[in-house]
Design a protein around this motif. Sequence first.
Motif, PDB file in Angstrom:
ATOM      1  N   GLY A  51     -27.561 -14.927  -0.767  1.00 31.92           N
ATOM      2  CA  GLY A  51     -26.602 -15.788   0.342  1.00 31.92           C
ATOM      3  C   GLY A  51     -25.432 -16.295  -0.476  1.00 31.92           C
ATOM      4  O   GLY A  51     -25.646 -15.867  -1.109  1.00 31.92           O
ATOM      5  N   ASP A  52     -25.054 -17.219  -0.216  1.00 32.02           N
ATOM      6  CA  ASP A  52     -23.996 -17.914  -0.671  1.00 32.02           C
ATOM      7  C   ASP A  52     -24.630 -18.602  -2.264  1.00 32.02           C
ATOM      8  O   ASP A  52     -25.807 -19.040  -2.807  1.00 32.02           O
ATOM      9  CB  ASP A  52     -23.105 -19.395  -0.473  1.00 32.02           C
ATOM     10  N   THR A  53     -23.903 -19.088  -3.794  1.00 35.28           N
ATOM     11  CA  THR A  53     -24.306 -19.545  -4.529  1.00 35.28           C
ATOM     12  C   THR A  53     -24.506 -20.611  -5.227  1.00 35.28           C
ATOM     13  O   THR A  53     -23.836 -21.002  -4.297  1.00 35.28           O
ATOM     14  CB  THR A  53     -23.544 -18.308  -6.115  1.00 35.28           C
ATOM     15  N   ILE A  54     -25.406 -21.147  -5.377  1.00 41.35           N
ATOM     16  CA  ILE A  54     -25.775 -22.241  -6.378  1.00 41.35           C
ATOM     17  C   ILE A  54     -25.787 -22.430  -7.336  1.00 41.35           C
ATOM     18  O   ILE A  54     -26.164 -21.560  -8.172  1.00 41.35           O
ATOM     19  CB  ILE A  54     -26.760 -23.162  -5.507  1.00 41.35           C
ATOM     20  N   LEU A  55     -24.674 -22.917  -8.278  1.00 43.30           N
ATOM     21  CA  LEU A  55     -24.401 -23.290  -9.774  1.00 43.30           C
ATOM     22  C   LEU A  55     -24.984 -24.978  -9.260  1.00 43.30           C
ATOM     23  O   LEU A  55     -24.353 -26.014  -9.249  1.00 43.30           O
ATOM     24  CB  LEU A  55     -23.313 -22.916 -10.177  1.00 43.30           C
ATOM     25  N   LYS A 144     -19.031 -26.747  -1.953  1.00 44.04           N
ATOM     26  CA  LYS A 144     -19.663 -28.268  -1.759  1.00 44.04           C
ATOM     27  C   LYS A 144     -19.878 -28.879  -2.764  1.00 44.04           C
ATOM     28  O   LYS A 144     -20.434 -27.761  -3.955  1.00 44.04           O
ATOM     29  CB  LYS A 144     -20.718 -28.354  -0.920  1.00 44.04           C
ATOM     30  N   LEU A 145     -20.006 -29.797  -2.932  1.00 41.81           N
ATOM     31  CA  LEU A 145     -20.790 -30.478  -4.091  1.00 41.81           C
ATOM     32  C   LEU A 145     -21.678 -31.565  -3.823  1.00 41.81           C
ATOM     33  O   LEU A 145     -21.799 -32.301  -3.149  1.00 41.81           O
ATOM     34  CB  LEU A 145     -18.886 -31.702  -4.733  1.00 41.81           C
ATOM     35  N   VAL A 146     -23.007 -31.483  -5.077  1.00 41.72           N
ATOM     36  CA  VAL A 146     -23.758 -32.300  -5.162  1.00 41.72           C
ATOM     37  C   VAL A 146     -24.208 -33.494  -5.594  1.00 41.72           C
ATOM     38  O   VAL A 146     -24.290 -32.750  -7.048  1.00 41.72           O
ATOM     39  CB  VAL A 146     -25.413 -32.130  -4.581  1.00 41.72           C
ATOM     40  N   TYR A 147     -23.950 -34.828  -6.271  1.00 38.72           N
ATOM     41  CA  TYR A 147     -24.256 -35.271  -7.093  1.00 38.72           C
ATOM     42  C   TYR A 147     -25.372 -35.948  -7.320  1.00 38.72           C
ATOM     43  O   TYR A 147     -25.586 -36.532  -6.705  1.00 38.72           O
ATOM     44  CB  TYR A 147     -22.719 -36.246  -7.219  1.00 38.72           C
ATOM     45  N   PRO A 223     -16.335 -30.653   1.058  1.00 35.18           N
ATOM     46  CA  PRO A 223     -17.825 -31.551   1.181  1.00 35.18           C
ATOM     47  C   PRO A 223     -18.347 -32.082   0.249  1.00 35.18           C
ATOM     48  O   PRO A 223     -18.745 -31.369  -1.081  1.00 35.18           O
ATOM     49  CB  PRO A 223     -18.332 -30.639   2.486  1.00 35.18           C
ATOM     50  N   ALA A 224     -18.547 -33.549  -0.224  1.00 34.16           N
ATOM     51  CA  ALA A 224     -19.363 -33.703  -1.589  1.00 34.16           C
ATOM     52  C   ALA A 224     -20.847 -35.111  -1.126  1.00 34.16           C
ATOM     53  O   ALA A 224     -20.125 -35.814   0.176  1.00 34.16           O
ATOM     54  CB  ALA A 224     -18.192 -35.025  -2.396  1.00 34.16           C
ATOM     55  N   LEU A 225     -21.552 -34.581  -1.321  1.00 34.23           N
ATOM     56  CA  LEU A 225     -23.022 -35.738  -1.407  1.00 34.23           C
ATOM     57  C   LEU A 225     -22.811 -35.996  -2.658  1.00 34.23           C
ATOM     58  O   LEU A 225     -23.037 -35.170  -3.618  1.00 34.23           O
ATOM     59  CB  LEU A 225     -23.917 -34.671  -0.730  1.00 34.23           C
ATOM     60  N   ALA A 226     -22.960 -37.654  -3.049  1.00 36.28           N
ATOM     61  CA  ALA A 226     -23.497 -38.035  -3.569  1.00 36.28           C
ATOM     62  C   ALA A 226     -25.054 -38.944  -3.793  1.00 36.28           C
ATOM     63  O   ALA A 226     -24.562 -39.959  -2.595  1.00 36.28           O
ATOM     64  CB  ALA A 226     -22.387 -39.092  -4.009  1.00 36.28           C
ATOM     65  N   PHE A 227     -25.581 -38.961  -4.116  1.00 42.07           N
ATOM     66  CA  PHE A 227     -26.840 -39.685  -4.334  1.00 42.07           C
ATOM     67  C   PHE A 227     -26.766 -40.879  -5.690  1.00 42.07           C
ATOM     68  O   PHE A 227     -26.299 -40.317  -6.972  1.00 42.07           O
ATOM     69  CB  PHE A 227     -28.004 -38.463  -4.768  1.00 42.07           C
ATOM     70  N   TYR A 228     -27.436 -41.513  -5.179  1.00 43.10           N
ATOM     71  CA  TYR A 228     -27.278 -42.983  -6.846  1.00 43.10           C
ATOM     72  C   TYR A 228     -28.323 -43.433  -6.686  1.00 43.10           C
ATOM     73  O   TYR A 228     -29.204 -43.587  -5.577  1.00 43.10           O
ATOM     74  CB  TYR A 228     -26.382 -44.420  -6.191  1.00 43.10           C
ATOM     75  N   ALA A 229     -29.101 -43.399  -7.756  1.00 43.39           N
ATOM     76  CA  ALA A 229     -30.427 -44.410  -7.728  1.00 43.39           C
ATOM     77  C   ALA A 229     -30.083 -45.843  -8.505  1.00 43.39           C
ATOM     78  O   ALA A 229     -28.723 -45.808  -8.788  1.00 43.39           O
ATOM     79  CB  ALA A 229     -30.872 -43.209  -9.849  1.00 43.39           C
ATOM     80  N   VAL A 230     -31.066 -46.230  -8.573  1.00 39.45           N
ATOM     81  CA  VAL A 230     -30.868 -47.611  -9.030  1.00 39.45           C
ATOM     82  C   VAL A 230     -29.642 -48.613  -7.821  1.00 39.45           C
ATOM     83  O   VAL A 230     -30.087 -50.179  -7.607  1.00 39.45           O
ATOM     84  CB  VAL A 230     -30.210 -48.305 -10.352  1.00 39.45           C
ATOM     85  N   THR A 231     -28.581 -47.960  -7.534  1.00 36.98           N
ATOM     86  CA  THR A 231     -27.680 -49.153  -7.105  1.00 36.98           C
ATOM     87  C   THR A 231     -27.956 -50.032  -6.121  1.00 36.98           C
ATOM     88  O   THR A 231     -27.335 -50.988  -5.991  1.00 36.98           O
ATOM     89  CB  THR A 231     -26.232 -48.300  -6.888  1.00 36.98           C
ATOM     90  N   ILE A 304     -30.381 -32.232   0.544  1.00 35.69           N
ATOM     91  CA  ILE A 304     -29.537 -31.536  -0.470  1.00 35.69           C
ATOM     92  C   ILE A 304     -29.190 -30.422   0.473  1.00 35.69           C
ATOM     93  O   ILE A 304     -28.389 -29.552   1.416  1.00 35.69           O
ATOM     94  CB  ILE A 304     -29.977 -30.654  -1.402  1.00 35.69           C
ATOM     95  N   ARG A 305     -31.045 -30.062   1.579  1.00 34.61           N
ATOM     96  CA  ARG A 305     -30.853 -28.544   2.235  1.00 34.61           C
ATOM     97  C   ARG A 305     -29.809 -28.529   3.648  1.00 34.61           C
ATOM     98  O   ARG A 305     -29.495 -27.918   4.019  1.00 34.61           O
ATOM     99  CB  ARG A 305     -31.908 -28.382   2.314  1.00 34.61           C
ATOM    100  N   GLU A 306     -30.473 -30.015   3.254  1.00 39.04           N
ATOM    101  CA  GLU A 306     -29.720 -30.628   5.356  1.00 39.04           C
ATOM    102  C   GLU A 306     -27.931 -30.022   4.730  1.00 39.04           C
ATOM    103  O   GLU A 306     -27.514 -30.342   5.862  1.00 39.04           O
ATOM    104  CB  GLU A 306     -29.843 -31.795   5.683  1.00 39.04           C
ATOM    105  N   PHE A 307     -27.015 -30.605   3.661  1.00 38.87           N
ATOM    106  CA  PHE A 307     -25.847 -30.709   3.630  1.00 38.87           C
ATOM    107  C   PHE A 307     -25.457 -29.787   3.616  1.00 38.87           C
ATOM    108  O   PHE A 307     -23.977 -28.515   3.768  1.00 38.87           O
ATOM    109  CB  PHE A 307     -26.355 -31.654   2.208  1.00 38.87           C
ATOM    110  N   LEU A 308     -26.469 -28.780   2.958  1.00 41.30           N
ATOM    111  CA  LEU A 308     -25.691 -27.343   2.111  1.00 41.30           C
ATOM    112  C   LEU A 308     -26.029 -25.923   2.794  1.00 41.30           C
ATOM    113  O   LEU A 308     -24.917 -25.486   3.096  1.00 41.30           O
ATOM    114  CB  LEU A 308     -26.513 -26.195   0.872  1.00 41.30           C
TER     115      LEU A 308
END
Length: 310
Positions: A51-55, A144-147, A223-231, A304-308
Motif C-alpha cells: 500500500g502507500d508508504t509510511i516513513l 500526511k504528517l503525524v507528529y 493533512p497533519a495530526l499532532a499528539f502532545y504529551a503533558v500539555t 493514527i490508523r483512523e487518520f491515515l
Amino acid sequence: MRLAILFLVTLCLSETRAAAKALLASMHAAKSGFVTANGVKLHYLDWGGRGDTILFLPGFNDTAHVYDKFAPQFTDRFHVIGLTRRGVGESEKPAGGYDTSTRVEDIRQFLDALGISKVSLIGHSMAGDELTFFATRYPDRVAKLVYLDAAYDRTPEGYLAGLSDPTNQPDTMQRMRMEALGMPEASDIRVEKMPPAKEWAVRVATHKAVFAFRPDYTKVQAPALAFYAVTANQHYPSHWLPDDADASVRTKAEAWWQEKGRALMREPVEQFRREIPQGEIVELDDAKHYLFTGDTAEQVAAKIREFLLR
C-alpha cells in the motif's frame, strides 16, 4: 458462576490479543538495509506491508528500531519503513551536515533511492522539525504528517526558562544543550560516562540545529495530526517528579508549573492550532514523551490508523 465464566473469557481474550500482537511483531520483523543518500550511508528498516508508504523518523539519538513494536501495526494497509538519521546508530557519522535543511535533503534522496515518490511521515520529538521542513520544501511528496510529541518551537528562551524547574538536575542532556547554546557554565556539569569526542560533537551539533530551527506551519499543505504529551495537565506532571521527591519539592514543582511550566507547554499547541486550522490535535493528559510505547501506545496507534485511512 456467570461472573467466573465472564472473567475467564475476558482473560482469554486479553491473552489472545497479546499473543496476536506478539505474532504480528514476529511476522513483520524488520529487514535491515543501507542507502547512500546525499553522500552519506544511511541505515533503514523495512517492516514490509503493501500500500502507500509510511516513513517513521525517530527522535534525538534514537534509531529506527525505536519503532520495532509500533510500526508493524500498520503493515496490513501500508508499506512501512523507518530511517535512522545521520550520526546515529548504524548510519554514517560525518563531521557535519546536522542542520535541519541537510537532514531533510537526506530524507529526500533516501526516498529517491528507494523509488518512493510520495509518503506519509510519522516523527517523534525532534523529527517534527524534519516533518515540517520536508512538507514545506516538497509539498507534492507528502501525503500526511503525524507528529508524536514533536510539533514544538524549541527556542533557547523556552529551554532556559525550563531550567528554573525546581526538580531539574544537572545531567548529560543538560550539559549537551548548554554547550549547544554556547554557555560556558556547561563545563561545570560533570558527566561520569562521557561519550567519545566525535559522538559528543555530533550530539551537540544536532542540538544546535534543533535550537536554530523555527517551525512555520502556515506553509504545510498536507493533512497533519499532532499528539502532545503533558500539555493538557492542570498540575505538574507526576512522572516528571523524582522518585525521592518530598512534600517540599512537590510543592515547589507545582508552584513552578502554575507560574511558568504549563504556559511553556501550551504555547506550541496553540501555535500549531493557529497556523494549521485544519490540523488535528490530540492531547494526552500526563502522558510520557514516548507516547507510542507503554500505556498510550494502543490509543495512539488507533488514532493514527483512523487518520491515515480517512
